[in-house]
Scaffold this active site. Sequence first.
Site, PDB file in Angstrom:
ATOM      1  N   GLY A 201      10.064  10.403  40.782  1.00 42.61           N
ATOM      2  CA  GLY A 201      11.005   9.649  39.966  1.00 42.61           C
ATOM      3  C   GLY A 201      10.402   9.267  38.625  1.00 42.61           C
TER       4      GLY A 201
ATOM      5  N   VAL B 209      10.101   5.911  35.761  1.00 38.20           N
ATOM      6  CA  VAL B 209      10.105   4.454  35.704  1.00 38.20           C
ATOM      7  C   VAL B 209      10.531   4.023  34.306  1.00 38.20           C
ATOM      8  CG1 VAL B 209       8.746   2.364  36.018  1.00 38.20           C
ATOM      9  CG2 VAL B 209       8.250   4.376  37.421  1.00 38.20           C
TER      10      VAL B 209
ATOM     11  N   LYS C 257      12.811   2.107  38.919  1.00 40.08           N
ATOM     12  CA  LYS C 257      12.376   3.466  39.252  1.00 40.08           C
ATOM     13  C   LYS C 257      13.582   4.238  39.788  1.00 40.08           C
ATOM     14  CE  LYS C 257       8.840   5.968  41.872  1.00 40.08           C
ATOM     15  NZ  LYS C 257       7.679   5.833  42.781  1.00 40.08           N
TER      16      LYS C 257
ATOM     17  N   ASP D  36      -2.371   6.785  48.923  1.00 39.50           N
ATOM     18  CA  ASP D  36      -2.454   7.449  47.619  1.00 39.50           C
ATOM     19  C   ASP D  36      -3.063   6.510  46.580  1.00 39.50           C
ATOM     20  OD1 ASP D  36      -2.211   9.565  45.872  1.00 39.50           O
ATOM     21  OD2 ASP D  36      -0.138   9.104  45.313  1.00 39.50           O
TER      22      ASP D  36
END
Length: 430
Positions: free
Chosen positions: A19, A21, A36, A129
């Site tokens: 996506g 932001v 987002k 992550d």
Amino acid sequence: MLIAGRYQLQDPIGRGAMGEVWRAYDETLGRPVAVKLLLPQDSDPTAASRFRLEAQTAGRLHHPYVVGVLDFGAQEDRLFLVMELVDGDSLARVLADAGPQPAERVARIASQAAAGLAAAHQQGIVHRDIKPANLLLDADGTLKIGDFGIARFLDDPAAALTATGQIVGTSLYLAPERALGRPAGPASDVYSLGCVLYQLLTGRPPFQADTPIAILHQHLDATPVPPRQLGAELPPAFESYLLGLLAKQPEHRPSAAQVADWFAAGAWQGRPEPLPATAPTPTAPTPAAPQPTRVGETGPATTYMLPSLPRSGARRRSRPGSREVLMRPRVMGTAAAVALFLAAMVAGMLWFSPDHTAAEGSKDSPGTTTPAATTTPTPSPTPSDASATPAAETSPTPVAARTSEKAKDDKRERRRHTDDEGDDGDDGDD
């Protein structure tokens, strides 16, 4: 563009695989926010589910070092996620603009990032992550962990929503157990954070290669170069602890909470911990001279002193109520008793010696002569005879005893001769 009738989009902030932001303004509450938007994911059927998972995951976390989720919904078949706005740069931008960071700033970042991860792990959430692009700094320099898009719940292994055999994450910061295809755990986030801190100190990740597969092999087998050998200026304690975060086995790494506490306490500086403060001791009058421990004293005795020689004529006394100890008279009395015993034993040996004759005994009185034995027959004892008993008869020595026996034998012999002569006279008269 107005989202959900209240969020007015202003400027794009960033764009990722899932996506983009935007900086936005919440017209309802009158505050800036970050929105987002999910990009079209025709090739990834799980994208929408993963996006929804991010909203649910981050929505469970309320921590000062985690980007907070404010709202979630759909706008014209596009999912959107409203978050608090972090008005600052990511660590990826800091590294690109300024390069390696000083140890003090890295220690502060480590403490805040580890505290945010500890809050997520406590809720059963693994980020999976952790990398410089997902660690944000606000205007005050406070760190915020963002982008929980591929996070997973520990109690729901299927929540990863990835294809079979696919490794999700960035290879430069991937833990060794994940390179082997094992599920991610809290220790995996700690390893990834260690890789980020290593890069902040040295300007490069701990492992680099031409392909992601080669990097994964280094995570499994290679040993990272100590940061100080690459020119990083940091205390040895910091370097040693950082290498511990990069341990190959998950059980050998500290927890995120332990990492946060270690850096927040300043242990990375390697300074020795101060000794615990001792309680103040009450002041008391100091005696003129130390007093030795006396026999019979009561109370705690923690120090013992060897007894010293008593002064001439001095006595050592115990406390009132206990018997008096007289050291010197006791020693003198014992010595006198031993001397008297030895003198008596020597006198007895001399007195009862076989060589002690009656003649030697007479030498004790000079000027007088005591006959050893008498040879004059005594017809009958008279008082005068009894008073004139020779000294030899009273002598207890063996020689005097033999002389007395010989006199008795002579006396009996004379009596026998006298009896015989009397008998002969009687026969003549007849």
